[in-house]
Write a protein that holds these residues in place. Structure first.
Motif, PDB file in Angstrom:
ATOM      1  N   PRO A 183      -3.264   0.281  -3.328  1.00  0.00           N
ATOM      2  CA  PRO A 183      -2.403  -0.851  -3.665  1.00  0.00           C
ATOM      3  C   PRO A 183      -1.398  -0.471  -4.747  1.00  0.00           C
ATOM      4  O   PRO A 183      -1.764   0.132  -5.767  1.00  0.00           O
ATOM      5  CB  PRO A 183      -3.387  -1.907  -4.202  1.00  0.00           C
ATOM      6  N   ARG A 184      -0.146  -0.808  -4.523  1.00  0.00           N
ATOM      7  CA  ARG A 184       0.924  -0.499  -5.477  1.00  0.00           C
ATOM      8  C   ARG A 184       0.606  -1.079  -6.853  1.00  0.00           C
ATOM      9  O   ARG A 184       0.878  -0.473  -7.876  1.00  0.00           O
ATOM     10  CB  ARG A 184       2.265  -1.028  -4.976  1.00  0.00           C
ATOM     11  N   GLU A 185      -0.027  -2.262  -6.863  1.00  0.00           N
ATOM     12  CA  GLU A 185      -0.320  -2.915  -8.141  1.00  0.00           C
ATOM     13  C   GLU A 185      -1.313  -2.147  -8.992  1.00  0.00           C
ATOM     14  O   GLU A 185      -1.416  -2.374 -10.201  1.00  0.00           O
ATOM     15  CB  GLU A 185      -0.811  -4.341  -7.909  1.00  0.00           C
ATOM     16  N   SER A 186      -2.059  -1.200  -8.393  1.00  0.00           N
ATOM     17  CA  SER A 186      -3.044  -0.429  -9.172  1.00  0.00           C
ATOM     18  C   SER A 186      -2.449   0.796  -9.843  1.00  0.00           C
ATOM     19  O   SER A 186      -3.140   1.502 -10.565  1.00  0.00           O
ATOM     20  CB  SER A 186      -4.203  -0.008  -8.260  1.00  0.00           C
ATOM     21  N   ILE A 187      -1.171   1.045  -9.616  1.00  0.00           N
ATOM     22  CA  ILE A 187      -0.528   2.229 -10.186  1.00  0.00           C
ATOM     23  C   ILE A 187       0.086   1.864 -11.523  1.00  0.00           C
ATOM     24  O   ILE A 187       0.880   0.934 -11.638  1.00  0.00           O
ATOM     25  CB  ILE A 187       0.549   2.782  -9.232  1.00  0.00           C
ATOM     26  N   ASN A 188      -0.297   2.604 -12.548  1.00  0.00           N
ATOM     27  CA  ASN A 188       0.209   2.326 -13.915  1.00  0.00           C
ATOM     28  C   ASN A 188       1.447   3.123 -14.204  1.00  0.00           C
ATOM     29  O   ASN A 188       1.606   4.232 -13.944  1.00  0.00           O
ATOM     30  CB  ASN A 188      -0.866   2.659 -14.944  1.00  0.00           C
TER      31      ASN A 188
ATOM     32  N   SER B 216      -4.341  16.990  -3.743  1.00  0.00           N
ATOM     33  CA  SER B 216      -5.736  17.078  -4.183  1.00  0.00           C
ATOM     34  C   SER B 216      -5.931  16.364  -5.526  1.00  0.00           C
ATOM     35  O   SER B 216      -6.978  15.755  -5.761  1.00  0.00           O
ATOM     36  CB  SER B 216      -6.211  18.524  -4.259  1.00  0.00           C
ATOM     37  N   THR B 217      -4.921  16.414  -6.397  1.00  0.00           N
ATOM     38  CA  THR B 217      -5.010  15.691  -7.672  1.00  0.00           C
ATOM     39  C   THR B 217      -5.082  14.185  -7.419  1.00  0.00           C
ATOM     40  O   THR B 217      -5.896  13.479  -8.022  1.00  0.00           O
ATOM     41  CB  THR B 217      -3.803  16.024  -8.573  1.00  0.00           C
ATOM     42  N   VAL B 218      -4.269  13.709  -6.507  1.00  0.00           N
ATOM     43  CA  VAL B 218      -4.276  12.275  -6.186  1.00  0.00           C
ATOM     44  C   VAL B 218      -5.629  11.882  -5.604  1.00  0.00           C
ATOM     45  O   VAL B 218      -6.198  10.851  -5.981  1.00  0.00           O
ATOM     46  CB  VAL B 218      -3.130  11.901  -5.222  1.00  0.00           C
ATOM     47  N   ARG B 219      -6.168  12.702  -4.708  1.00  0.00           N
ATOM     48  CA  ARG B 219      -7.483  12.396  -4.141  1.00  0.00           C
ATOM     49  C   ARG B 219      -8.563  12.367  -5.230  1.00  0.00           C
ATOM     50  O   ARG B 219      -9.452  11.515  -5.203  1.00  0.00           O
ATOM     51  CB  ARG B 219      -7.829  13.391  -3.031  1.00  0.00           C
ATOM     52  N   LYS B 220      -8.475  13.263  -6.194  1.00  0.00           N
ATOM     53  CA  LYS B 220      -9.422  13.247  -7.318  1.00  0.00           C
ATOM     54  C   LYS B 220      -9.270  11.958  -8.118  1.00  0.00           C
ATOM     55  O   LYS B 220     -10.259  11.358  -8.548  1.00  0.00           O
ATOM     56  CB  LYS B 220      -9.202  14.458  -8.233  1.00  0.00           C
ATOM     57  N   TRP B 221      -8.016  11.541  -8.340  1.00  0.00           N
ATOM     58  CA  TRP B 221      -7.778  10.284  -9.057  1.00  0.00           C
ATOM     59  C   TRP B 221      -8.398   9.113  -8.307  1.00  0.00           C
ATOM     60  O   TRP B 221      -9.005   8.224  -8.904  1.00  0.00           O
ATOM     61  CB  TRP B 221      -6.287  10.042  -9.231  1.00  0.00           C
ATOM     62  N   ILE B 222      -8.242   9.113  -7.001  1.00  0.00           N
ATOM     63  CA  ILE B 222      -8.788   8.021  -6.190  1.00  0.00           C
ATOM     64  C   ILE B 222     -10.311   7.988  -6.297  1.00  0.00           C
ATOM     65  O   ILE B 222     -10.899   6.939  -6.567  1.00  0.00           O
ATOM     66  CB  ILE B 222      -8.354   8.162  -4.713  1.00  0.00           C
TER      67      ILE B 222
ATOM     68  N   TYR C  29       0.835  -1.200   0.000  1.00  0.00           N
ATOM     69  CA  TYR C  29       0.000   0.000   0.000  1.00  0.00           C
ATOM     70  C   TYR C  29       0.868   1.248   0.000  1.00  0.00           C
ATOM     71  O   TYR C  29       1.894   1.310   0.659  1.00  0.00           O
ATOM     72  CB  TYR C  29      -0.903   0.023   1.229  1.00  0.00           C
ATOM     73  N   LEU C  30       0.415   2.241  -0.729  1.00  0.00           N
ATOM     74  CA  LEU C  30       1.066   3.544  -0.744  1.00  0.00           C
ATOM     75  C   LEU C  30       0.045   4.577  -0.285  1.00  0.00           C
ATOM     76  O   LEU C  30      -1.153   4.341  -0.322  1.00  0.00           O
ATOM     77  CB  LEU C  30       1.555   3.886  -2.152  1.00  0.00           C
ATOM     78  N   THR C  31       0.543   5.729   0.132  1.00  0.00           N
ATOM     79  CA  THR C  31      -0.340   6.808   0.570  1.00  0.00           C
ATOM     80  C   THR C  31      -0.494   7.841  -0.544  1.00  0.00           C
ATOM     81  O   THR C  31       0.251   7.835  -1.529  1.00  0.00           O
ATOM     82  CB  THR C  31       0.242   7.509   1.805  1.00  0.00           C
ATOM     83  N   THR C  32      -1.439   8.761  -0.356  1.00  0.00           N
ATOM     84  CA  THR C  32      -1.633   9.833  -1.334  1.00  0.00           C
ATOM     85  C   THR C  32      -0.361  10.670  -1.462  1.00  0.00           C
ATOM     86  O   THR C  32       0.004  11.073  -2.567  1.00  0.00           O
ATOM     87  CB  THR C  32      -2.812  10.739  -0.923  1.00  0.00           C
ATOM     88  N   LYS C  33       0.332  10.876  -0.363  1.00  0.00           N
ATOM     89  CA  LYS C  33       1.568  11.666  -0.392  1.00  0.00           C
ATOM     90  C   LYS C  33       2.638  10.981  -1.250  1.00  0.00           C
ATOM     91  O   LYS C  33       3.323  11.624  -2.042  1.00  0.00           O
ATOM     92  CB  LYS C  33       2.085  11.878   1.036  1.00  0.00           C
ATOM     93  N   GLN C  34       2.771   9.670  -1.106  1.00  0.00           N
ATOM     94  CA  GLN C  34       3.757   8.935  -1.902  1.00  0.00           C
ATOM     95  C   GLN C  34       3.418   8.998  -3.388  1.00  0.00           C
ATOM     96  O   GLN C  34       4.295   9.172  -4.224  1.00  0.00           O
ATOM     97  CB  GLN C  34       3.829   7.478  -1.434  1.00  0.00           C
ATOM     98  N   ILE C  35       2.132   8.855  -3.723  1.00  0.00           N
ATOM     99  CA  ILE C  35       1.731   8.881  -5.131  1.00  0.00           C
ATOM    100  C   ILE C  35       1.904  10.279  -5.711  1.00  0.00           C
ATOM    101  O   ILE C  35       2.366  10.442  -6.844  1.00  0.00           O
ATOM    102  CB  ILE C  35       0.281   8.369  -5.287  1.00  0.00           C
ATOM    103  N   ALA C  36       1.576  11.306  -4.915  1.00  0.00           N
ATOM    104  CA  ALA C  36       1.777  12.684  -5.371  1.00  0.00           C
ATOM    105  C   ALA C  36       3.248  12.911  -5.706  1.00  0.00           C
ATOM    106  O   ALA C  36       3.577  13.523  -6.732  1.00  0.00           O
ATOM    107  CB  ALA C  36       1.312  13.670  -4.300  1.00  0.00           C
ATOM    108  N   SER C  37       4.125  12.404  -4.884  1.00  0.00           N
ATOM    109  CA  SER C  37       5.561  12.545  -5.120  1.00  0.00           C
ATOM    110  C   SER C  37       5.992  11.768  -6.374  1.00  0.00           C
ATOM    111  O   SER C  37       6.765  12.270  -7.188  1.00  0.00           O
ATOM    112  CB  SER C  37       6.331  12.045  -3.898  1.00  0.00           C
ATOM    113  N   MET C  38       5.460  10.560  -6.545  1.00  0.00           N
ATOM    114  CA  MET C  38       5.813   9.728  -7.703  1.00  0.00           C
ATOM    115  C   MET C  38       5.460  10.407  -9.016  1.00  0.00           C
ATOM    116  O   MET C  38       6.197  10.322  -9.995  1.00  0.00           O
ATOM    117  CB  MET C  38       5.087   8.369  -7.640  1.00  0.00           C
ATOM    118  N   PHE C  39       4.283  11.072  -9.046  1.00  0.00           N
ATOM    119  CA  PHE C  39       3.785  11.667 -10.280  1.00  0.00           C
ATOM    120  C   PHE C  39       3.969  13.180 -10.344  1.00  0.00           C
ATOM    121  O   PHE C  39       3.505  13.821 -11.287  1.00  0.00           O
ATOM    122  CB  PHE C  39       2.302  11.319 -10.475  1.00  0.00           C
ATOM    123  N   SER C  40       4.606  13.748  -9.336  1.00  0.00           N
ATOM    124  CA  SER C  40       4.837  15.204  -9.256  1.00  0.00           C
ATOM    125  C   SER C  40       3.534  15.998  -9.418  1.00  0.00           C
ATOM    126  O   SER C  40       3.442  16.912 -10.237  1.00  0.00           O
ATOM    127  CB  SER C  40       5.862  15.647 -10.310  1.00  0.00           C
ATOM    128  N   VAL C  41       2.534  15.593  -8.640  1.00  0.00           N
ATOM    129  CA  VAL C  41       1.246  16.277  -8.646  1.00  0.00           C
ATOM    130  C   VAL C  41       0.871  16.619  -7.203  1.00  0.00           C
ATOM    131  O   VAL C  41       1.513  16.172  -6.259  1.00  0.00           O
ATOM    132  CB  VAL C  41       0.127  15.419  -9.299  1.00  0.00           C
TER     133      VAL C  41
END
Length: 169
Positions: free
Chosen positions: A164-169, A136-142, A121-133
């Motif tokens: 889930p990490r596996e859901s990240i493209n 709030s953008t990550v929460r919208k994606w979710i 599992y990753l958090t919104t903060k980790q995904i925001a960092s991964m995609f440089s967004v």
């Protein structure tokens, strides 16, 4: 075992790991066991908190022997097992405790051990960092369904999302 069901102690640990940005798998199957949390470098965190006679505690003798045997098996399979009791889990210094344990483990294991936690599992903060967004953008994606399997753990004390990490493209 339902991967999305968290006991109260597990939820505390999940929240702390998420806040620290440490990926994990919950209720991960190893041999004939399900471990509470699998972290990178074959580190297992087990919540030794039980409910007997409507009391939460970690001192059941009938459980300790079983858990000791389980730990020995996991050690033989190459896993390091850390057991946390209710005093530690419900204590005010749980964040510092987890940081120390994971850093100590990383130092002992070195950088060579690197497992792929495809279901971590990753958090919104980790995904925001991964995609440089932004967050709030990550929460919208979710909320739009971009990350299959993302969820807010039931009864979370803070509004965390686990993705889930596996859901990240």
């Amino acid at each position: 075992k339902n991967n999305n069901f968290f006991t109260s102690p597990e939820l505390i640990i999940a929240e702390e790991l998420s806040k620290l940005g440490i990926p994990f798998e919950h209720n991960f199957s190893i041999s004939s066991y399900f471990v509470d949390f699998l972290l990178p470098k074959n580190l297992v965190i087990e919540c030794d908190v039980y409910i007997c006679s409507k009391k939460i505690h970690s001192h059941c003798e009938h459980v300790k022997d079983k858990e000791l045997r389980r730990t020995l098996v996991l050690n033989r399979l190459g896993y390091t097992v850390i057991r946390l009791d209710e005093k530690t889990i419900f204590g005010s210094s749980i964040t510092d405790h987890i940081i120390k344990l994971t850093i100590d483990h990383a130092i002992q294991k070195g950088e060579a051990v690197n497992i792929d936690l495809k279901n971590a599992y990753l958090t919104t903060k980790q995904i925001a960092s991964m995609f440089s967004v932004s967050l709030s953008t990550v929460r919208k994606w979710i909320t739009s369904g971009k990350f299959k399997g993302a969820f807010k753990p039931e009864n979370a004390t803070i509004g965390i999302w686990l993705i889930p990490r596996e859901s990240i493209n």
